[in-house]
Write a protein that holds these residues in place. Sequence first.
Motif, mmCIF file in Angstrom:
data_model
loop_
_atom_site.group_PDB
_atom_site.id
_atom_site.type_symbol
_atom_site.label_atom_id
_atom_site.label_comp_id
_atom_site.label_asym_id
_atom_site.label_seq_id
_atom_site.Cartn_x
_atom_site.Cartn_y
_atom_site.Cartn_z
ATOM 1 N N LEU A 1 -3.073 -38.341 35.074
ATOM 2 C CA LEU A 1 -4.045 -37.667 35.922
ATOM 3 C C LEU A 1 -3.522 -37.786 37.349
ATOM 4 N N ILE A 2 -3.280 -36.650 37.975
ATOM 5 C CA ILE A 2 -2.750 -36.728 39.344
ATOM 6 C C ILE A 2 -3.596 -35.903 40.302
ATOM 7 N N ARG A 3 -3.494 -36.260 41.560
ATOM 8 C CA ARG A 3 -4.096 -35.433 42.606
ATOM 9 C C ARG A 3 -3.096 -34.330 42.915
ATOM 10 N N ILE A 4 -3.436 -33.156 42.479
ATOM 11 C CA ILE A 4 -2.504 -32.031 42.535
ATOM 12 C C ILE A 4 -2.045 -31.760 43.973
ATOM 13 N N GLN A 5 -2.945 -32.068 44.916
ATOM 14 C CA GLN A 5 -2.635 -31.841 46.329
ATOM 15 C C GLN A 5 -1.468 -32.707 46.801
ATOM 16 N N GLU A 6 -1.235 -33.796 46.084
ATOM 17 C CA GLU A 6 -0.241 -34.760 46.559
ATOM 18 C C GLU A 6 1.125 -34.601 45.905
ATOM 19 N N HIS A 7 1.240 -33.678 44.939
ATOM 20 C CA HIS A 7 2.534 -33.563 44.279
ATOM 21 C C HIS A 7 3.463 -32.659 45.091
ATOM 22 N N ASP A 8 4.729 -32.702 44.743
ATOM 23 C CA ASP A 8 5.759 -31.970 45.476
ATOM 24 C C ASP A 8 5.927 -30.576 44.873
ATOM 25 N N ARG A 9 5.316 -29.594 45.535
ATOM 26 C CA ARG A 9 5.333 -28.236 44.974
ATOM 27 C C ARG A 9 6.733 -27.644 44.902
ATOM 28 N N VAL A 10 7.557 -27.964 45.880
ATOM 29 C CA VAL A 10 8.919 -27.421 45.903
ATOM 30 C C VAL A 10 9.716 -27.968 44.725
ATOM 31 N N LEU A 11 9.592 -29.271 44.524
ATOM 32 C CA LEU A 11 10.291 -29.924 43.412
ATOM 33 C C LEU A 11 9.857 -29.315 42.072
ATOM 34 N N ALA A 12 8.548 -29.178 41.902
ATOM 35 C CA ALA A 12 8.019 -28.625 40.652
ATOM 36 C C ALA A 12 8.592 -27.228 40.408
ATOM 37 N N THR A 13 8.590 -26.410 41.449
ATOM 38 C CA THR A 13 9.090 -25.040 41.316
ATOM 39 C C THR A 13 10.574 -25.044 40.972
ATOM 40 N N GLU A 14 11.334 -25.881 41.663
ATOM 41 C CA GLU A 14 12.767 -25.972 41.374
ATOM 42 C C GLU A 14 13.017 -26.399 39.929
ATOM 43 N N TYR A 15 12.143 -27.232 39.436
ATOM 44 C CA TYR A 15 12.294 -27.720 38.060
ATOM 45 C C TYR A 15 11.874 -26.644 37.052
ATOM 46 N N GLY A 16 11.206 -25.620 37.548
ATOM 47 C CA GLY A 16 10.715 -24.559 36.655
ATOM 48 C C GLY A 16 9.363 -24.877 36.064
ATOM 49 N N ALA A 17 8.637 -25.792 36.718
ATOM 50 C CA ALA A 17 7.322 -26.180 36.204
ATOM 51 C C ALA A 17 6.216 -25.376 36.887
ATOM 52 N N HIS A 18 5.160 -25.094 36.137
ATOM 53 C CA HIS A 18 4.043 -24.302 36.653
ATOM 54 C C HIS A 18 2.721 -24.960 36.282
ATOM 55 N N TRP A 19 1.746 -24.838 37.165
ATOM 56 C CA TRP A 19 0.392 -25.316 36.847
ATOM 57 C C TRP A 19 -0.405 -24.194 36.221
ATOM 58 N N LEU A 20 -0.850 -24.398 35.014
ATOM 59 C CA LEU A 20 -1.679 -23.396 34.339
ATOM 60 C C LEU A 20 -3.070 -23.994 34.113
ATOM 61 N N SER A 21 -4.091 -23.183 34.402
ATOM 62 C CA SER A 21 -5.437 -23.682 34.075
ATOM 63 C C SER A 21 -5.657 -23.523 32.569
ATOM 64 N N LEU A 22 -6.633 -24.268 32.054
ATOM 65 C CA LEU A 22 -6.808 -24.362 30.600
ATOM 66 C C LEU A 22 -6.834 -23.007 29.896
ATOM 67 N N HIS A 23 -7.579 -22.060 30.490
ATOM 68 C CA HIS A 23 -7.721 -20.784 29.787
ATOM 69 C C HIS A 23 -6.480 -19.907 29.903
ATOM 70 N N GLN A 24 -5.516 -20.340 30.726
ATOM 71 C CA GLN A 24 -4.269 -19.577 30.869
ATOM 72 C C GLN A 24 -3.178 -20.052 29.919
ATOM 73 N N ILE A 25 -3.411 -21.190 29.288
ATOM 74 C CA ILE A 25 -2.337 -21.797 28.506
ATOM 75 C C ILE A 25 -2.076 -20.989 27.236
ATOM 76 N N PRO A 26 -0.833 -20.513 27.089
ATOM 77 C CA PRO A 26 -0.485 -19.714 25.904
ATOM 78 C C PRO A 26 -0.185 -20.637 24.725
ATOM 79 N N ASP A 27 0.240 -20.071 23.619
ATOM 80 C CA ASP A 27 0.734 -20.884 22.506
ATOM 81 C C ASP A 27 1.925 -21.696 22.991
ATOM 82 N N LEU A 28 1.964 -22.936 22.599
ATOM 83 C CA LEU A 28 3.056 -23.805 23.033
ATOM 84 C C LEU A 28 3.983 -24.097 21.856
ATOM 85 N N ILE A 29 5.177 -24.566 22.185
ATOM 86 C CA ILE A 29 6.153 -24.879 21.130
ATOM 87 C C ILE A 29 5.673 -26.054 20.276
#
Lengths: 231, 231
Positions: free
Chosen positions: A102-130
């Motif tokens: 559980l993290i405070r989303i405001q405090e994470h490194d958005r640039v790092l996440a984007t560079e890593y290819g990570a995205h924040w999806l809200s629950l209803h946006q989550i597609p089928d996962l592997i």
Amino acid sequence: MSIPSFYANSPRHLVAVDCIIFGFEDGRLKLLMMKRKVDPMEGAWSLVGGFVQEGESTDDAAARVLQLTTGLDNIYMDQLKCYGDVQRDTGARVISIAYYALIRIQEHDRVLATEYGAHWLSLHQIPDLIFDHSQMVQDALARLRDKARFHPLGFELLPEKFSLPQLRDLYEEIYQRELDKRNFRKKILAMGIMEKLDEKDKSTSKKGAHLYRFDKQKYEALTRHGFVFEV
Amino acid sequence: MSIPSFYANSPRHLVAVDCIIFGFEDGRLKLLMMKRKVDPMEGAWSLVGGFVQEGESTDDAAARVLQLTTGLDNIYMDQLKCYGDVQRDTGARVISIAYYALIRIQEHDRVLATEYGAHWLSLHQIPDLIFDHSQMVQDALARLRDKARFHPLGFELLPEKFSLPQLRDLYEEIYQRELDKRNFRKKILAMGIMEKLDEKDKSTSKKGAHLYRFDKQKYEALTRHGFVFEV
């Protein structure tokens, strides 16, 4: 040191960690997801994760994944469960230890996440996962709901100062249903773990909503003690 | 099918299951333990366990260990936790998935257990255990205490018919402290999950103690619902 034959003759397995990283933003519970970079299922949505390395504990592997994708360390992480079915990964037999944070989303490194290819999806946006990742998300949500019933929740997810409507949004997201405003307000204040501040959040209405802060000591005492929270 | 290089180039690990098998007998919570048969630490006390085999899920490995040592299958088992520290096993790096089971000790196969070299030890008899097995036992006890606080407990451990003193003994063992008799009686009956039978247990007193049986439906409803049980 040579390895005793009892160990040397036993099968070895790939062991992964998969991380269910929760954040809360714009009234929505969100999860950090990424598009898989390797075959099989390259390009499909996946939790963030990786293989446990030699000389690395499973906890450290999960912390490494969290740090790589959010820049955060010293974060509340807990094991969710081991997923040990033989066929769960279509690439090879992989035993996965799932962790949730559980993290405070405001405090994470958005640039790092984007560079890593990570995205924040809200629950209803989550597609089928592997693989069994959708099951992992469901299990993590069930764990959160269980926590919310017996322990206070919000400290790790909300910004330091928050309004009652924000806290109710969080509970509504976790329970996946609408809560009665007055009833929620009464019950949550009765916990006695929040301090009302002389400040208002005026972003959502002209009148504004009072801001609160958790009293960390009382919050932790209630965490140890437990209760049943029904709304 | 050839294994993708992403998998083929990653390290593999020994993965074990360790089982904390609880039973209840003679007013004591007991654990199934054995003397280790292999080096390092041959002859030292250990939980029962084994390595996860190829083509075997971790759940199946735990069920296999339980079946081998007690003759029981279809038993309530739950994952406790993954123990993933690098140095936890002094023989080699082994990642262990701990499971705990609650069984009716009266129903297990005593001959099989003895042949396997397994022994039931009550909590205060348990010596120092190998590796992190003492920690596993402590964690399993904490989990049981948590269960006892928020959910009914006893169905899996007690014989079908049991007396209130027996049930109190079980709770006293789990909490590791004496409970007030009258208070316990009042609170446990208030759960409304037990049916009083027209039979008495005369083994402990001339007057005898009434026997009870759990109402499985009500028991399960309360398990789902949860509560806070303070005695």
